[in-house]
Each structure stands twice: as C-alpha cells, then as structure tokens.
Design an enzyme around this catalytic site. Sequence first.
Site, short mmCIF file in Angstrom:
data_model
loop_
_atom_site.label_atom_id
_atom_site.label_comp_id
_atom_site.label_asym_id
_atom_site.label_seq_id
_atom_site.Cartn_x
_atom_site.Cartn_y
_atom_site.Cartn_z
CB ALA A 121 7.44 -67.26 -28.34
CG LEU A 122 0.27 -65.48 -28.36
CD1 LEU A 122 -0.04 -66.48 -29.47
CD2 LEU A 122 -0.79 -65.55 -27.26
NE ARG A 279 6.18 -37.78 7.08
CZ ARG A 279 6.77 -36.63 7.42
NH1 ARG A 279 7.19 -36.42 8.66
NH2 ARG A 279 6.96 -35.68 6.51
CB ILE A 349 -0.25 -42.64 2.00
CG1 ILE A 349 -1.77 -42.63 1.79
CG2 ILE A 349 0.08 -42.79 3.48
CD1 ILE A 349 -2.46 -43.94 2.13
CD GLU A 375 -0.37 -64.08 -18.64
OE1 GLU A 375 -1.43 -64.65 -18.31
OE2 GLU A 375 0.72 -64.27 -18.08
#
Length: 399
Positions: A121-122, A279, A349, A375
């Site tokens: 918890a920051l 494909r 794609i 972060e």
Amino acid sequence: MATPFTGEGERRKGSVELRALAARRLRPVADRGAPGKVNRPLLATLGELGLLSRVVPLAGPVRAQDLCLLRESLAYACTEAETALALQGLGAHPVVAQGTRAQRARWLPEVAAGRAVAAFALSEPGAGSDAAALELRAEPTGVGGAVRAGGSLRVGSASSGWRLHGEKRWISNAPQADVYTVFARTGPGTRAAGVTAFLVPADRPGLGGEPLEMLGPHPVGTLTFDGVPVGPGDVVGEVGRGFRLAMATLDLFRPSVGAFAVGMARSALDASVAHAGERQAFGGPLKDLQAVSHLLAEMATRTEAAALLVQAAAAAYDAGEPGVAARSAMAKLFATETAQYVVDSAVQIHGARALAHGHLLEHLYREVRAPRIYEGASEVQRTIIAKELFRAAGAGASP
C-alpha cells in the site's frame, strides 16, 4: 517443492515446465474466479505447488532471475496466476527484506502457503507515480509522542505508537487482503524524508476500503485510515526510512514487471504465427503476405530484445552490481512498451475475431495496458534512467 532454475538451458526447460503447469493446474482454477475478486483457491494452489515460497521465502533473499522466470512463464499461460503470485511477493517483500522475527513468523508462512493475502500500500489519490508525495499521516500517540534520533523520528519510551489517518488508492488486493505493508509519514520531512513502513492487519479498527472497477480483471481498491492504531511492533525496517524500503522493493520487482510483459508478448506472438499460417486470405495463407510476415519479424525481434534486457537487469540485481535502478527502469520501460506494441499488432493480424469477448488477444489487450503505468509509469522510468545517467557522468563513471 519447486526449485529455481539456473543457466540458459535450465531456464528454458524451467519455462516450458512452468507453462505446462500453469495451463494444467492454474488455468482451470483461475477461470472459476470472479473478476475483481481475490481468488483464494488460486493462491492456495500456487502455495501447494511451491511457487509462492519462491517469491516469499522463509529464509534467504528473493532471486530476481527466478522471479522473472516465474512471472514470464506464468503470464504466457495464465495471467491471473502470474498476477496473484506477483502481488503476494510484492506485498510481503518488505517483511522478507527487513521484517522483525515476530513479523516474519506470523505472516510469511501464511502468505507463502496462500492462506493469507498480502498487499503493498504505497499509492494515494495524489501520490501515484510521484510516490514521494504521499500524505498518509502517522500521528504519534502517548504522553511522550515521538522523539528525534539520527535525523528521523522514532518511538520514545513514553510513546505507545501512532494512529494512521488518510487514504490509499489503486492498491492491488485491496480491500480484500489480510495484511498490508503501509507507507505513512511519521516525520516532519517532505518528499522521501520521514516515511515509515508499517505492517497492518486487515482487522485493525478504523481500517476500511472499497473495490475499484478497473480495465483488468484483478482486484484493486482503496483503503481508508480513520485513526488506525499501529505500534512499534508494526514498524517494518527503521522509522523514517520506509521510502528507501519501498524503492528497494520496486527495484527488485520492476524487471519482473518486464518479465510479465514479455510473457504476454510471447503468447501473443505465438498465437499470431499460428494464425498467419492457418488463415487464408487473398489466395493463400496470411504468412505469405509480406506486410504480415515483416510485422511478425518485428514483433519477434522486439520481444527477444525485451527478454534479454529483463534477464540482464535481473542478473545485475542478483550480483549486486551498480546501476540497478537504471537497469530495472530500462527493463520495465522497454518490455512493457514492447508488449503493448506486440499485443496490438497481434490484434491487427487476427482482425475482428481478436476483439470478441473471451478471445486470448481480447484478454491480453486488456491486461497489457496497466503495466505501463503501475510501479512507475513509462515516463517515470525515463526520468529514473536520465537521473542515473547524469549521476554516473558526474561521478566520472561510464553510464
């Protein structure tokens, strides 16, 4: 119990084994979980397989290379399992690094077994990427309050501790965790000065919170502190030196965020190569179109470069080499930006089918965005890198 892998051959073998394990044992448990909720059965399975004990060791340090191997491999097959493991490690690492004997005995076995959920918890509403701007207050209690020692505040003999007031936001696993490593301002200093880390169990009076609905499926929420009591036995490390502990924790975990990104990029790349070979379009398989084949080549090259940068940063951390902050920042920056590019290209794609709910790439497209922010956002990583370059130049050393 699972053991770490060393050497490139062992690393590749370990990655294959972990991918298979994640697909076989962890993916089914993850699929039964609810989005935005802590998946406790998944944590229990991670603990049973011995994976959590590698990021929450009862003795010895966490190896950055092992952490990166775990995160990359699990991310390839099951991002939910990867994130559950990483959040346990992040939340508990301050205790692993600097916790007291009592803190370690109480919490590490439970977290490593997946029986207790940990959280780091920051961040706050006004202190996200700028973590040093945190404002959560730790107000001294007792007749004597707190006394100054060595430039920071510590508990005096007449002090009974502190009460926490304020809010944390964008906290992973909140408000469902069982224990939080909470960073609060105990001293009069500004920015990084006067911050202390506390280990706060979820049942402390005055601690509340609410879940937040986010783009990804992982639990994220707020924490509110209305006079939450903490004492000397809850301090992790030294009073007034909590910000250093927070940054040291992030130095370890930043390369592994890059590893998480590499795992997603590899998954998207492999899916795209398979799709391009199967494909049919314009009279043949997609792979015969130069635009597609060249795009795949670019995706593969960037992914491999990101993986090598992550591995180098992790090796430097484990070896105690100088410049770890810059290397960690470079690894996180390049790998997360690369993963965003690779996943986006994979969607292109695949076409519209990749946007259907439940498709692998629809899932990765939602997952891949957040690591460029948490972060330390990409812009913060660039700032760290630049500061380290100028620091090295000022010291007359090579960057």
